[in-house]
Design an enzyme around this catalytic site. Structure first.
Site, PDB file in Angstrom:
ATOM      1  N   ILE A   1       0.867  -1.233  -0.086  1.00  0.00           N
ATOM      2  CA  ILE A   1      -0.026  -0.002   0.113  1.00  0.00           C
ATOM      3  C   ILE A   1       0.775   1.299  -0.045  1.00  0.00           C
ATOM      4  O   ILE A   1       0.462   2.193  -0.736  1.00  0.00           O
ATOM      5  CB  ILE A   1      -0.915  -0.146   1.290  1.00  0.00           C
ATOM      6  CG1 ILE A   1      -2.074  -1.155   0.698  1.00  0.00           C
ATOM      7  CG2 ILE A   1      -1.724   1.370   1.448  1.00  0.00           C
ATOM      8  CD1 ILE A   1      -2.774  -1.669   2.235  1.00  0.00           C
TER       9      ILE A   1
ATOM     10  N   ASP B   1      13.674   2.746  11.031  1.00  0.00           N
ATOM     11  CA  ASP B   1      12.527   1.628  11.759  1.00  0.00           C
ATOM     12  C   ASP B   1      11.591   2.794  12.526  1.00  0.00           C
ATOM     13  O   ASP B   1      12.182   3.268  13.346  1.00  0.00           O
ATOM     14  CB  ASP B   1      13.420   0.952  12.807  1.00  0.00           C
ATOM     15  CG  ASP B   1      12.555  -0.034  13.419  1.00  0.00           C
ATOM     16  OD1 ASP B   1      11.379   0.164  13.560  1.00  0.00           O
ATOM     17  OD2 ASP B   1      13.181  -0.921  13.999  1.00  0.00           O
ATOM     18  N   VAL B   2      10.333   2.634  12.013  1.00  0.00           N
ATOM     19  CA  VAL B   2       9.375   3.374  12.813  1.00  0.00           C
ATOM     20  C   VAL B   2       9.035   3.282  14.211  1.00  0.00           C
ATOM     21  O   VAL B   2       8.354   3.919  15.015  1.00  0.00           O
ATOM     22  CB  VAL B   2       8.112   3.367  12.131  1.00  0.00           C
ATOM     23  CG1 VAL B   2       8.277   4.143  10.782  1.00  0.00           C
ATOM     24  CG2 VAL B   2       7.274   2.155  11.889  1.00  0.00           C
TER      25      VAL B   2
ATOM     26  N   ASN C   1       2.242   4.768   7.524  1.00  0.00           N
ATOM     27  CA  ASN C   1       1.373   3.697   6.916  1.00  0.00           C
ATOM     28  C   ASN C   1       2.489   2.407   7.196  1.00  0.00           C
ATOM     29  O   ASN C   1       1.795   1.256   7.174  1.00  0.00           O
ATOM     30  CB  ASN C   1       1.552   3.671   5.439  1.00  0.00           C
ATOM     31  CG  ASN C   1       1.365   2.548   4.536  1.00  0.00           C
ATOM     32  OD1 ASN C   1       0.170   2.223   4.385  1.00  0.00           O
ATOM     33  ND2 ASN C   1       2.329   1.948   4.239  1.00  0.00           N
TER      34      ASN C   1
ATOM     35  N   TYR D   1      -3.736  -6.928  16.517  1.00  0.00           N
ATOM     36  CA  TYR D   1      -3.737  -6.002  15.212  1.00  0.00           C
ATOM     37  C   TYR D   1      -5.000  -5.246  15.165  1.00  0.00           C
ATOM     38  O   TYR D   1      -5.112  -4.164  15.070  1.00  0.00           O
ATOM     39  CB  TYR D   1      -3.753  -7.014  14.005  1.00  0.00           C
ATOM     40  CG  TYR D   1      -4.058  -6.370  12.799  1.00  0.00           C
ATOM     41  CD1 TYR D   1      -2.766  -5.890  11.977  1.00  0.00           C
ATOM     42  CD2 TYR D   1      -5.252  -5.720  12.055  1.00  0.00           C
ATOM     43  CE1 TYR D   1      -2.747  -5.080  10.920  1.00  0.00           C
ATOM     44  CE2 TYR D   1      -5.001  -5.086  10.957  1.00  0.00           C
ATOM     45  CZ  TYR D   1      -3.972  -4.734  10.251  1.00  0.00           C
ATOM     46  OH  TYR D   1      -3.977  -4.059   9.220  1.00  0.00           O
TER      47      TYR D   1
ATOM     48  N   LYS E   1      -5.390  -1.137  15.320  1.00  0.00           N
ATOM     49  CA  LYS E   1      -5.808  -0.409  14.669  1.00  0.00           C
ATOM     50  C   LYS E   1      -6.979   0.707  15.236  1.00  0.00           C
ATOM     51  O   LYS E   1      -7.172   1.705  14.539  1.00  0.00           O
ATOM     52  CB  LYS E   1      -6.205  -1.144  13.568  1.00  0.00           C
ATOM     53  CG  LYS E   1      -5.182  -1.744  12.527  1.00  0.00           C
ATOM     54  CD  LYS E   1      -4.456  -0.637  11.759  1.00  0.00           C
ATOM     55  CE  LYS E   1      -3.154  -1.107  11.012  1.00  0.00           C
ATOM     56  NZ  LYS E   1      -2.409  -0.217  10.360  1.00  0.00           N
TER      57      LYS E   1
HETATM   58  N1  LIG Z   1      -3.083  -5.034   2.973  1.00  0.00           N
HETATM   59  C1  LIG Z   1      -4.154  -5.031   3.403  1.00  0.00           C
HETATM   60  O1  LIG Z   1      -5.053  -5.874   3.253  1.00  0.00           O
HETATM   61  C2  LIG Z   1      -4.345  -4.079   4.350  1.00  0.00           C
HETATM   62  C3  LIG Z   1      -5.681  -3.747   4.877  1.00  0.00           C
HETATM   63  C4  LIG Z   1      -5.744  -2.746   6.160  1.00  0.00           C
HETATM   64  C5  LIG Z   1      -4.726  -2.087   6.202  1.00  0.00           C
HETATM   65  N2  LIG Z   1      -3.515  -2.432   6.052  1.00  0.00           N
HETATM   66  C6  LIG Z   1      -2.355  -1.623   6.604  1.00  0.00           C
HETATM   67  O2  LIG Z   1      -1.692  -0.827   5.579  1.00  0.00           O
HETATM   68  C7  LIG Z   1      -0.410  -0.657   5.802  1.00  0.00           C
HETATM   69  C8  LIG Z   1       0.605  -1.271   4.848  1.00  0.00           C
HETATM   70  O3  LIG Z   1       0.177  -2.768   4.951  1.00  0.00           O
HETATM   71  P1  LIG Z   1       0.552  -3.630   3.303  1.00  0.00           P
HETATM   72  O4  LIG Z   1      -0.442  -4.565   3.280  1.00  0.00           O
HETATM   73  O5  LIG Z   1       1.074  -2.773   2.321  1.00  0.00           O
HETATM   74  O6  LIG Z   1       1.900  -4.231   4.082  1.00  0.00           O
HETATM   75  P2  LIG Z   1       3.334  -4.682   3.325  1.00  0.00           P
HETATM   76  O7  LIG Z   1       3.891  -5.722   4.283  1.00  0.00           O
HETATM   77  O8  LIG Z   1       3.092  -5.157   1.864  1.00  0.00           O
HETATM   78  O9  LIG Z   1       4.490  -3.374   3.467  1.00  0.00           O
HETATM   79  C9  LIG Z   1       4.786  -2.861   4.542  1.00  0.00           C
HETATM   80  C10 LIG Z   1       5.949  -2.218   4.513  1.00  0.00           C
HETATM   81  O10 LIG Z   1       6.335  -1.638   5.744  1.00  0.00           O
HETATM   82  C11 LIG Z   1       7.521  -1.856   6.180  1.00  0.00           C
HETATM   83  N3  LIG Z   1       7.821  -1.855   7.485  1.00  0.00           N
HETATM   84  C12 LIG Z   1       7.391  -2.923   8.557  1.00  0.00           C
HETATM   85  N4  LIG Z   1       7.637  -2.780   9.578  1.00  0.00           N
HETATM   86  C13 LIG Z   1       8.470  -1.418   9.662  1.00  0.00           C
HETATM   87  C14 LIG Z   1       9.228  -0.632  10.567  1.00  0.00           C
HETATM   88  N5  LIG Z   1       9.360  -0.971  11.830  1.00  0.00           N
HETATM   89  N6  LIG Z   1       9.837   0.726  10.019  1.00  0.00           N
HETATM   90  C15 LIG Z   1       9.641   0.752   8.952  1.00  0.00           C
HETATM   91  N7  LIG Z   1       9.053   0.363   8.100  1.00  0.00           N
HETATM   92  C16 LIG Z   1       8.535  -0.989   8.388  1.00  0.00           C
HETATM   93  C17 LIG Z   1       8.015  -2.911   5.237  1.00  0.00           C
HETATM   94  O11 LIG Z   1       9.265  -3.113   5.083  1.00  0.00           O
HETATM   95  C18 LIG Z   1       6.952  -2.963   4.149  1.00  0.00           C
HETATM   96  O12 LIG Z   1       7.786  -2.211   3.122  1.00  0.00           O
HETATM   97  C19 LIG Z   1      -0.266  -1.345   7.350  1.00  0.00           C
HETATM   98  O13 LIG Z   1      -0.326  -0.446   8.335  1.00  0.00           O
HETATM   99  C20 LIG Z   1      -1.324  -2.500   7.318  1.00  0.00           C
HETATM  100  O14 LIG Z   1      -1.657  -2.627   8.442  1.00  0.00           O
HETATM  101  C21 LIG Z   1      -3.235  -3.415   5.132  1.00  0.00           C
END
Ligand SMILES: NC(=O)c1ccc[n+]([C@@H]2O[C@H](COP(=O)([O-])OP(=O)(O)OC[C@H]3O[C@@H](n4cnc5c(N)ncnc54)[C@H](O)[C@@H]3O)[C@@H](O)[C@H]2O)c1
Length: 269
Positions: free
Chosen positions: A30, A77-78, A104, A171, A175
């Site tokens: 995302i 690292d966030v 994000n 989780y 959220k």
């Molecule tokens: N994919 C879904 O269905 C979905 C639905 C609702 C919400 N979300 C939320 O969207 C956001 C992105 O999710 P996604 O599905 O794209 O995940 P993803 O795993 O594809 O990407 C997440 C990215 O965050 C980075 N990351 C993780 N921990 C980190 C840290 N401590 N410091 C810096 N970077 C870090 C990872 O390296 C990765 O590049 C998240 O907050 C997730 O909870 C996702």
């Protein structure tokens, strides 16, 4: 003066030209789509991630798609306070300002509450909730001083409901916290020009979710998710791009302490 007739064209009000942005977790999924959308709309963008190599790939993609765009990759690292503050300082040093911040980065995990190690609970709170506070605090330092800013947190439909059939109490709780933090900060900073909103995606197909759906358990869970979604499909990451450009632009300046749900109708059932 009639405000409708005297206002800028609505598409111009969606433009992000002369704005600068950061996207955490921007290296894939995302966050990658959010970074592309902000650059498409004209913003300078910092792609922030723990995985610098992948973040650099996104930088190259954006430069190829939007020739001349200002885009950088930063490693942070966030969950680490000093890395977060240094990252925000670096964005401001590079672009001269920070107008838009997408908090994000996040992780997922399916695990039963009764046997969940406490370390897993704490890790989830750290990455998915505490990091949003840390980032917002570091970003607000500049935004409050300049009197304008757009903070956009990635929450989730899981902040409103309990997903089924997978168990993920930590989780869902994190959220819900992101939704409340968004409202709290939005209200606290409302009279100082800083808008804080969130986007709540429903089930969204990223590479990682795609891999998961190919596994044995994924084969069982995927059809349940689709049956539970009125549109009968998962979202694409591009389905979130309109919402982020809206929240990042002046078109949404009266919106704060609120959330946009993009879930194919899931929450309605
Ligand atoms: N994919 C879904 O269905 C979905 C639905 C609702 C919400 N979300 C939320 O969207 C956001 C992105 O999710 P996604 O599905 O794209 O995940 P993803 O795993 O594809 O990407 C997440 C990215 O965050 C980075 N990351 C993780 N921990 C980190 C840290 N401590 N410091 C810096 N970077 C870090 C990872 O390296 C990765 O590049 C998240 O907050 C997730 O909870 C996702």
């Amino acid at each position: 003066m009639d405000e409708v007739l005297s206002s800028k064209n609505i598409l111009e009000r969606f433009s992000l030209k002369d704005r600068s942005a950061l996207v955490t977790g921007g290296a894939q999924g995302i966050g990658r789509a959010l970074a592309h959308a902000l650059a498409d709309a004209g913003a300078a963008v910092a792609v922030v991630d723990m995985d610098l190599a992948l973040a650099n790939v996104v930088v190259d993609e954006i430069k190829e798609r939007n020739v001349g765009s200002q885009v950088i990759a930063l490693k942070a690292d966030v969950t680490n306070q000093s890395e977060v503050f240094a990252m925000v300082d670096e964005v401001v040093k590079t672009f001269g300002k920070l107008t838009i911040a997408c908090n994000n980065a996040g992780i997922g995990q399916w695990i039963d509450a009764e046997t969940m190690p406490y370390a897993d609970w704490k890790r989830m709170m750290d990455v998915n909730l505490n990091s949003v506070f840390l980032c917002a605090q570091a970003e607000a330092k500049y935004m409050l001083a300049s009197g304008y800013g757009k903070i956009i947190n990635t929450a989730s439909m899981s902040g409103y409901i309990v997903n089924y059939p997978q168990n993920q109490s930590h989780y869902n709780t994190a959220k819900s916290g992101v939704l409340s933090l968004t409202r709290s900060l939005g209200a606290e900073w409302a009279d100082r020009g800083v808008r804080v909103n969130s986007i709540s995606p429903g089930y969204t197909k990223t590479a990682l979710v795609g891999d998961l759906l190919k596994t044995e358990i994924g084969q069982k869970v995927g059809p349940v998710w689709i049956a539970q979604t009125p549109q009968k499909k998962m979202g694409a990451v591009t389905d979130l791009q309109g919402a982020v450009v809206y929240l990042a632009s002046e078109a949404s300046d009266f919106m704060t302490a609120s959330d946009i749900v993009v879930d194919g109708g899931y929450l309605a059932w």
